[in-house]
Write a protein that holds these residues in place. Structure first.
Motif, PDB file in Angstrom:
ATOM      1  N   ASP A 130     -29.218 -45.228 -32.165  1.00 33.21           N
ATOM      2  CA  ASP A 130     -28.925 -46.659 -32.211  1.00 33.21           C
ATOM      3  C   ASP A 130     -27.513 -46.829 -32.770  1.00 33.21           C
ATOM      4  N   MET A 131     -26.518 -46.809 -31.876  1.00 29.08           N
ATOM      5  CA  MET A 131     -25.127 -46.796 -32.331  1.00 29.08           C
ATOM      6  C   MET A 131     -24.728 -48.110 -32.999  1.00 29.08           C
ATOM      7  N   ALA A 132     -25.312 -49.231 -32.589  1.00 22.44           N
ATOM      8  CA  ALA A 132     -24.984 -50.521 -33.216  1.00 22.44           C
ATOM      9  C   ALA A 132     -25.334 -50.482 -34.700  1.00 22.44           C
ATOM     10  N   ALA A 133     -26.516 -49.957 -35.010  1.00 24.11           N
ATOM     11  CA  ALA A 133     -26.927 -49.857 -36.415  1.00 24.11           C
ATOM     12  C   ALA A 133     -26.084 -48.817 -37.139  1.00 24.11           C
ATOM     13  N   TYR A 134     -25.752 -47.726 -36.429  1.00 25.92           N
ATOM     14  CA  TYR A 134     -24.951 -46.666 -37.026  1.00 25.92           C
ATOM     15  C   TYR A 134     -23.587 -47.197 -37.465  1.00 25.92           C
ATOM     16  N   TYR A 135     -22.913 -47.904 -36.572  1.00 25.93           N
ATOM     17  CA  TYR A 135     -21.593 -48.446 -36.908  1.00 25.93           C
ATOM     18  C   TYR A 135     -21.698 -49.509 -37.993  1.00 25.93           C
TER      19      TYR A 135
ATOM     20  N   GLN B 138     -31.087 -39.698 -43.302  1.00 24.46           N
ATOM     21  CA  GLN B 138     -29.706 -40.141 -43.066  1.00 24.46           C
ATOM     22  C   GLN B 138     -29.618 -41.659 -42.969  1.00 24.46           C
ATOM     23  N   GLY B 139     -30.726 -42.356 -43.138  1.00 25.87           N
ATOM     24  CA  GLY B 139     -30.728 -43.808 -43.030  1.00 25.87           C
ATOM     25  C   GLY B 139     -30.962 -44.316 -41.623  1.00 25.87           C
ATOM     26  N   GLU B 140     -31.317 -43.381 -40.746  1.00 18.43           N
ATOM     27  CA  GLU B 140     -31.502 -43.710 -39.326  1.00 18.43           C
ATOM     28  C   GLU B 140     -32.977 -44.065 -39.103  1.00 18.43           C
ATOM     29  N   THR B 141     -33.282 -45.337 -38.961  1.00 19.75           N
ATOM     30  CA  THR B 141     -34.683 -45.743 -38.828  1.00 19.75           C
ATOM     31  C   THR B 141     -34.942 -46.488 -37.529  1.00 19.75           C
ATOM     32  N   THR B 142     -33.947 -46.481 -36.647  1.00 22.83           N
ATOM     33  CA  THR B 142     -34.117 -47.140 -35.357  1.00 22.83           C
ATOM     34  C   THR B 142     -33.617 -46.213 -34.258  1.00 22.83           C
TER      35      THR B 142
ATOM     36  N   TYR C 205     -29.258 -58.844 -32.047  1.00 20.28           N
ATOM     37  CA  TYR C 205     -29.840 -57.551 -32.392  1.00 20.28           C
ATOM     38  C   TYR C 205     -31.209 -57.751 -33.012  1.00 20.28           C
ATOM     39  N   GLN C 206     -32.208 -57.148 -32.418  1.00 18.65           N
ATOM     40  CA  GLN C 206     -33.536 -57.183 -33.028  1.00 18.65           C
ATOM     41  C   GLN C 206     -34.224 -55.849 -32.782  1.00 18.65           C
ATOM     42  N   VAL C 207     -35.054 -55.481 -33.730  1.00 20.22           N
ATOM     43  CA  VAL C 207     -35.724 -54.194 -33.697  1.00 20.22           C
ATOM     44  C   VAL C 207     -37.203 -54.399 -33.408  1.00 20.22           C
ATOM     45  N   ILE C 208     -37.662 -53.751 -32.361  1.00 22.85           N
ATOM     46  CA  ILE C 208     -39.088 -53.811 -32.045  1.00 22.85           C
ATOM     47  C   ILE C 208     -39.841 -52.978 -33.073  1.00 22.85           C
TER      48      ILE C 208
ATOM     49  N   HIS D 120     -33.637 -52.281 -21.793  1.00 19.06           N
ATOM     50  CA  HIS D 120     -33.368 -51.466 -22.966  1.00 19.06           C
ATOM     51  C   HIS D 120     -33.736 -52.226 -24.223  1.00 19.06           C
ATOM     52  N   ALA D 121     -33.989 -51.509 -25.271  1.00 21.08           N
ATOM     53  CA  ALA D 121     -34.462 -52.118 -26.504  1.00 21.08           C
ATOM     54  C   ALA D 121     -34.127 -51.207 -27.674  1.00 21.08           C
ATOM     55  N   VAL D 122     -34.125 -51.786 -28.847  1.00 24.78           N
ATOM     56  CA  VAL D 122     -34.000 -51.006 -30.075  1.00 24.78           C
ATOM     57  C   VAL D 122     -35.362 -51.011 -30.750  1.00 24.78           C
ATOM     58  N   ILE D 123     -35.826 -49.830 -31.093  1.00 21.91           N
ATOM     59  CA  ILE D 123     -37.152 -49.734 -31.699  1.00 21.91           C
ATOM     60  C   ILE D 123     -37.049 -49.164 -33.106  1.00 21.91           C
ATOM     61  N   SER D 124     -38.012 -49.519 -33.919  1.00 22.62           N
ATOM     62  CA  SER D 124     -38.153 -48.912 -35.241  1.00 22.62           C
ATOM     63  C   SER D 124     -38.821 -47.551 -35.087  1.00 22.62           C
TER      64      SER D 124
END
Ligand SMILES: [Zn+2]
Length: 113
Positions: free
Chosen positions: A79-84, A26-30, A101-104, A43-47
């Protein structure tokens, strides 16, 4: 007793959580992860690139520890930020993400454990 790691439908039947592989399609990689430890709130956004495709999405947390306090009381959400951002930008590269925004595991390295 309901298993908080599982989703339930209207009849209370267990729904298998989506896997990393399904979300990747679905393109969801984080994933957005949160520390539930008292007084931490990190909190963090991860790959999700490093996780196997057959891993259920909620099970990511079993492999994580808070990089700020070391707690294993970690929660994971979409990861709603990436989703939107994907919704806005369509098929192209995601736009509209905040500069912070950065992805670990992608923009910054994974913390050494
Ligand atoms: Zn923490």
């Amino acid at each position: 007793m309901r298993n908080p790691r599982c989703a339930y439908d209207a009849e209370g039947q267990e729904i298998a959580p989506p896997t990393i592989g399904f979300l990747r399609e679905q393109g969801e990689t984080t994933a957005a992860v949160y520390c539930h430890a008292r007084d931490c709130g990190h909190h963090a956004v991860i790959s999700t690139d490093r996780f196997p495709a057959d891993l259920p999405f909620p099970d990511i947390v079993l492999r994580l520890r808070c990089s700020a306090c070391g707690s294993r009381a970690v929660g994971v959400m979409k990861d709603m930020a990436a989703y939107y951002a994907r919704c806005i930008s369509g098929a192209g590269p995601a736009t509209g993400l905040p500069p912070s925004y950065q992805v670990i595991g992608r923009d910054v390295p994974w913390p050494v454990r």
